[in-house]
Write a protein that holds these residues in place. Sequence first.
Motif, short mmCIF file in Angstrom:
data_model
loop_
_atom_site.label_atom_id
_atom_site.label_comp_id
_atom_site.label_asym_id
_atom_site.label_seq_id
_atom_site.Cartn_x
_atom_site.Cartn_y
_atom_site.Cartn_z
N GLN A 33 0.82 -1.21 0.00
CA GLN A 33 0.00 0.00 0.00
C GLN A 33 0.86 1.26 0.00
OE1 GLN A 33 -3.51 0.05 2.57
NE2 GLN A 33 -2.94 2.10 3.29
N GLN A 34 1.89 1.29 0.85
CA GLN A 34 2.71 2.51 0.94
C GLN A 34 4.09 2.20 1.51
OE1 GLN A 34 1.15 5.46 3.61
NE2 GLN A 34 2.59 7.07 2.96
N TRP A 35 5.11 2.79 0.88
CA TRP A 35 6.46 2.73 1.45
C TRP A 35 6.63 3.91 2.40
CZ3 TRP A 35 9.40 -1.28 1.56
CH2 TRP A 35 9.38 -2.22 0.52
N LEU A 36 7.20 3.64 3.57
CA LEU A 36 7.42 4.69 4.57
C LEU A 36 8.87 5.16 4.60
CD1 LEU A 36 5.29 3.14 7.47
CD2 LEU A 36 4.59 4.81 5.74
N LYS A 37 9.75 4.44 3.91
CA LYS A 37 11.17 4.82 3.83
C LYS A 37 11.57 4.83 2.36
CE LYS A 37 12.32 4.87 8.30
NZ LYS A 37 12.94 6.01 8.99
N PRO A 38 12.36 5.83 1.93
CA PRO A 38 12.78 5.88 0.51
C PRO A 38 13.78 4.77 0.19
CG PRO A 38 13.85 7.61 1.78
CD PRO A 38 12.84 7.00 2.70
N GLU A 39 13.72 4.30 -1.08
CA GLU A 39 14.65 3.26 -1.51
C GLU A 39 16.07 3.79 -1.49
OE1 GLU A 39 14.91 -0.22 -4.90
OE2 GLU A 39 13.93 1.67 -5.42
N GLY A 40 17.00 2.95 -1.02
CA GLY A 40 18.40 3.34 -0.94
C GLY A 40 18.78 3.99 0.36
N SER A 41 17.77 4.27 1.20
CA SER A 41 18.07 4.91 2.49
C SER A 41 18.58 3.87 3.49
CB SER A 41 16.84 5.60 3.05
OG SER A 41 15.81 4.65 3.32
N HIS A 42 19.28 4.34 4.52
CA HIS A 42 19.78 3.46 5.57
C HIS A 42 18.70 3.33 6.64
CE1 HIS A 42 22.06 1.99 9.04
NE2 HIS A 42 22.93 1.52 8.15
N GLU A 69 21.07 -1.00 4.05
CA GLU A 69 20.49 -0.20 2.97
C GLU A 69 19.24 -0.88 2.42
OE1 GLU A 69 21.76 0.79 -1.59
OE2 GLU A 69 23.31 1.07 -0.06
N LEU A 70 18.15 -0.14 2.31
CA LEU A 70 16.86 -0.67 1.88
C LEU A 70 16.75 -0.72 0.36
CD1 LEU A 70 13.91 -1.54 2.61
CD2 LEU A 70 13.31 0.90 2.51
N LYS A 71 16.27 -1.86 -0.15
CA LYS A 71 16.02 -2.00 -1.59
C LYS A 71 14.61 -2.55 -1.78
CE LYS A 71 17.42 -4.48 -5.77
NZ LYS A 71 18.34 -5.51 -6.35
N TYR A 72 13.81 -1.85 -2.60
CA TYR A 72 12.45 -2.31 -2.87
C TYR A 72 12.46 -3.53 -3.79
CZ TYR A 72 10.94 2.43 -1.39
OH TYR A 72 10.72 3.60 -0.70
#
Length: 399
Positions: A33-42, A69-72
Amino acid sequence: AATGIYAPVVYADVKLISIPEWNADTEGKFSLQQWLKPEGSHVNKGDKIAVISKSTGGTVDAFAQANGELKYLVKEGGVIYNSDNKKHVIEQGAQYLAEIKYDEPIPLVHPNGDPQTKNIPFIVVWLLLGATFFTLRMGFINIRGFRHSLDLAKGKYDDPDAPGQVTHFQALATAVSGTVGLGNIAGVAVAVSLGGAGATMWMILAGLLGMSSKFVECTLGVKYRDILPDGRVFGDPMNYLRYGLEKRNLKRDGKFLAAFFAILAVGASFGGGNMFQANQSFEQLAGQFPVLAGHGFWFGVITAILVGTVILGFISSIAKVTEKIVPFMAGIYVLAALIVIGVNIENIGPAFSAIIDGAFSPSALKGGVIGVLIVGFQRAAFSNEAGVGSAAIAHSAAK
């Protein structure tokens, strides 16, 4: 491992984030439904990273389970998992919505705390190097000789008066009868479960190179065979190890290796040649006919008697049976494979993608390409028996 080319310790480079409370029996459709953290952020462990909606109603929150590091893996509005379209059947990890790349790779450990390792068996390296050498030394005979091999199997060169006990096709059927099923079904399943879909790629390559090994060992089996006055044929690795090396002034080494192979062949016949096949066939039949459950011993006894009635007639008797059974068995095998592919036709693309990705870019292991490659070659050797020497025993009796 000593040179740093390969790390035997298994490391996890990323942490995969799945649907909260997901398990293999989870039903329904889950969408991002929604991402709460941007991709590539720590992100840090415990951070809320996404909101997931369920077809059954309501939402659930997904949290970071590691620092990194976050990856969608799924875009907003995209389906993560849908149990209605069999997505989870072919796509490994269909329930994952994101991955977090660790700040530092983490070694995986056994329950007792010891690090997990994926060592390279020496015999696998030996068979791989041997197959590569024979492919080059014989001028890619695995490709050049392909049409000729088909002509042999079709009987183009059969001569009833030629020395030997069985036709080329009978020899082929005898050799194939012990490999299809034993390694081509169970072996492939084990390879995929241990090394992922990428192991399939390396099994195919190992099979291609292994054709050269099998050509060499079967040719040597015929070249150094003994034909008795009554027409019986004796040809196998024991013969070409002993007499072939004797011609190179290595008589003592040849005798030792011939005896050593004979001893190991007996052991292998009990393990891979009998126990594994009897166990697999019993497990499959017991699963379909519950009345057999708990009677594995008697199943083995009956199987041994049936097999005995065939093999006590020696190679001619074995060949006469296998030339009738193997084509029927192979036909069922191919038909069943085509049916499975047809039923899952929409998964063909993802399957090839999983094979290529797993073969060249496995993310779960440090030096993982070699790890997956070794699993593939290991199971391929079990599947096609190239370089093992067993096929030469059957083919050496060919006319």
